[in-house]
Design an enzyme around this catalytic site. Structure first.
Site: not given
Ligand SMILES: Cc1ncc(COP(=O)(O)O)c(C=O)c1O
Length: 382
Positions: A184
């Protein structure tokens, strides 16, 4: 072969090391220590949310949101099929059913008119995803909430430092969830944030995040002892990672400017291809201020996409496809009985999308990145 251009690369330097060292020498490594408190305050200031909780991931922030809103067995939650598994898992973890809707072509964001056709008397919430750091159709989202009286959890995993008409993504719904995963814009390796304006939701979310206890209220001196008062889990992130996150948020303007430079260069080189009908470039919706999280193009067919991806790979350019639609995945296809969902835009776009390498130092480390991408694209899409 020329040097490899990675798909992404975190933007860190000695400041993050120093921040970690300070936490180590201060001796408070656990979560909700002094640095987490500072970073939560910083996130409140930047996003404008009244409450911001630093969590172990965006996945976990989504889980807390679902539980806090009381979504459970028998309930349905509408979300795009074109998303990461976490959006759906968070709902399933609490016994509710994800219902998949289509996306719109320009942004690959939720198609609210299709979502409206999926509403039943079991629909409790929607989870729109701000894909690529570009706002969903916010007026349509708010109208949806008013018309159907459902909760909104914004999946703003890709939306840190992105806005709609000056308001940070993730602050329009009941809850907003951000990700600070390594891929990110703003990262601490693994991490997330849960945003809300509602004091009662914040009070319940705080308990769920702290293993179902009112320990946070105890630490503030509001109760004499802390105890078990709800189901919960360990969703609190260490102060070590809070220190990295704090530095990253402080660098947000530089991060966004550098990403914008690379994004705009891509937009420029792909313009003639779009003019001659060979591909489509992303469209930033009116009112949206993107954080330039992703640059993506969509080509005419799946075969063309695969050829282009292979050519980029051979040239050391780590371009990538993206989500496999959840409704067609091995697990997702078991979630619906009877006729499978018909999501033509999702299926078409996921077959044809290519994401290009994009990170703050790309132009300084690979000054010819756009020349190389242009040459390969022209050789395949001639
Ligand atoms: C749309 C979306 N939701 C949720 C997540 C989950 O994020 P995390 O890895 O911080 O749990 C991601 C991760 O890439 C994502 O792209």
């Amino acid at each position: 072969m020329s040097t490899v251009i990675p798909f992404h690369k975190p933007f860190t330097d000695s400041q993050e090391y120093q921040a970690i060292q300070q936490v180590l020498s201060g001796g408070i490594l656990r979560g909700d220590g002094p640095v987490s408190k500072r970073v939560q305050l910083l996130m409140r200031t930047i996003t404008g949310a009244h409450h911001a909780f630093f969590t172990t991931s965006c996945t976990h922030a989504l889980e807390i949101a679902v539980q806090t809103l009381g979504i459970g067995p028998g309930d349905e939650v509408i979300m795009p099929s074109y998303t990461f598994v976490s959006t759906a898992n968070a709902v399933l973890m609490h016994g509710a059913r994800p219902v998949f809707c289509d996306v719109v072509t320009d942004t690959l964001n939720m198609d609210f008119s299709h979502a409206a056709r999926l509403v039943t008397n079991r629909t409790k919430a929607i989870i729109p995803v701000h894909y690529a750091g570009m706002a969903v159709d916010i007026p349509a989202m708010m109208k949806f909430k008013n018309t159907y009286g459902v909760h909104i959890i914004e999946d703003a995993a890709q939306g840190a430092d992105a806005y709609f008409k000056g308001r940070h993504l993730g602050t329009f719904g009941d809850f907003g969830c951000l990700s600070f995963h390594d891929t990110k814009n703003i990262t601490c390796g693994e991490g997330g944030a849960l945003l809300t304006d509602d004091p009662e939701l914040a009070r319940r979310a705080e308990i769920i995040r702290e293993k179902g206890t009112n320990r946070s209220a105890f630490l503030r001196g509001e109760v004499d002892k802390y105890t078990w008062i709800d189901r919960g889990s360990s969703y609190i992130q260490s102060d070590l990672l809070a220190a990295v996150l704090e530095v990253q948020w402080e660098k947000r303007t530089t991060i966004k400017e550098l990403r914008a430079g690379a994004w705009n260069q891509y937009h420029h080189i792909f313009e003639p291809f779009e003019r001659s009908g060979k591909l489509k470039r992303p469209v930033v919706p009116e009112g949206a201020e993107t954080n330039y999280h992703t640059y993506f193009i969509t080509v005419g067919t799946a075969e063309e996409r695969d050829m282009l991806l292979e050519a980029y790979k051979q040239a050391g350019i780590q371009a990538s496809f993206h989500y496999i639609p959840l409704h067609n995945s091995p697990f997702g296809s078991k979630l619906h009985s009877g006729i499978p969902p018909y999501l033509p835009v999702t299926e078409q776009m996921s077959d044809r999308i290519i994401r290009l390498p994009l990170y703050p130092s790309i132009a300084s480390e690979h000054p010819d990145f756009c020349d190389r991408v242009y040459a390969i694209t022209a050789s395949v899409l001639h």
